[in-house]
Design a protein around this motif. Structure first.
Motif, PDB file in Angstrom:
ATOM      1  N   GLU A  50       9.625   6.868   0.135  1.00  0.00           N
ATOM      2  CA  GLU A  50      10.022   7.035  -1.267  1.00  0.00           C
ATOM      3  C   GLU A  50       8.833   7.457  -2.135  1.00  0.00           C
ATOM      4  O   GLU A  50       8.972   8.337  -2.985  1.00  0.00           O
ATOM      5  N   GLY A  54      10.258  10.915  -2.798  1.00  0.00           N
ATOM      6  CA  GLY A  54      11.312  10.615  -3.767  1.00  0.00           C
ATOM      7  C   GLY A  54      12.607  10.156  -3.135  1.00  0.00           C
ATOM      8  O   GLY A  54      13.524   9.720  -3.826  1.00  0.00           O
ATOM      9  N   TYR A  55      12.704  10.236  -1.824  1.00  0.00           N
ATOM     10  CA  TYR A  55      13.936   9.858  -1.133  1.00  0.00           C
ATOM     11  C   TYR A  55      13.942   8.387  -0.727  1.00  0.00           C
ATOM     12  O   TYR A  55      12.920   7.843  -0.306  1.00  0.00           O
ATOM     13  N   GLY A  96      18.148   9.331  -3.768  1.00  0.00           N
ATOM     14  CA  GLY A  96      16.945   9.861  -4.391  1.00  0.00           C
ATOM     15  C   GLY A  96      16.972  11.370  -4.445  1.00  0.00           C
ATOM     16  O   GLY A  96      17.922  12.016  -3.992  1.00  0.00           O
ATOM     17  N   ARG A  99      10.857  15.014  -4.682  1.00  0.00           N
ATOM     18  CA  ARG A  99       9.816  15.164  -5.696  1.00  0.00           C
ATOM     19  C   ARG A  99       8.463  15.025  -5.005  1.00  0.00           C
ATOM     20  O   ARG A  99       8.368  14.602  -3.870  1.00  0.00           O
ATOM     21  N   GLU A 101       4.555  13.466  -4.800  1.00  0.00           N
ATOM     22  CA  GLU A 101       3.799  12.266  -5.128  1.00  0.00           C
ATOM     23  C   GLU A 101       2.699  12.628  -6.121  1.00  0.00           C
ATOM     24  O   GLU A 101       2.050  13.665  -6.000  1.00  0.00           O
TER      25      GLU A 101
END
Length: 147
Positions: A50, A54-55, A96, A99, A101
């Motif tokens: 994550e 982003g997931y 999610g 995106r 980091e």
């Protein structure tokens, strides 16, 4: 100790991009990373994926364990004998949005066609994980023969 995920979707592999430690070209890596003190490896891989992509993922299996040992040169003529143990999980994206980091160890995340991964500048662990994913050895041992 570190934990990484191999996430496949529609013939594509999710990878993160990491700046090379020696200032060379960036390298593609599996999303994942180091365990925090007292953290369960399962929680590590969920958190790291994550953070880097982003997931949110569901861990669907443990593919295996990869161990590496190398002597790394350091400043002032000293060397560090580094031993890394990496747990390789299979994960499924459950939510999610993709995106990048910010302020972490990676600067980009992207899906790559599986047949194009071999042409990417990538760390060796990507190949180890793909071999485990394809072969699913009963031993769970994620070693590749050195070339």
């Amino acid at each position: 100790m570190a934990a990484y995920a191999i996430c496949m979707r529609d013939g594509q592999l999710l990878l993160s991009r990491s700046p090379a430690p020696d200032g060379g070209p960036p390298e593609w890596v599996l999303p994942g990373g180091g365990m925090e003190h007292g953290e369960d490896p399962h929680d590590t891989v969920v958190r790291e994926v994550e953070e880097e992509t982003g997931y949110r993922i569901e861990v669907t299996g443990l593919l295996g364990v990869n161990s590496s040992r190398r002597v790394v040169p350091r400043r002032f003529g000293r060397a560090v004998d580094h031993h890394g143990v990496r747990l390789l999980y299979e994960g499924r994206v459950t939510g999610g949005e993709l995106r990048y980091e910010i302020g972490g160890s990676t600067d980009m995340a992207a899906w790559h066609d599986l047949d194009a991964v071999s042409a990417l500048n990538r760390v060796r662990l990507v190949d180890v994980a793909l071999r485990l994913w394809r072969e699913r050895p009963a031993s769970g041992r994620g070693q590749l023969v050195e070339e």
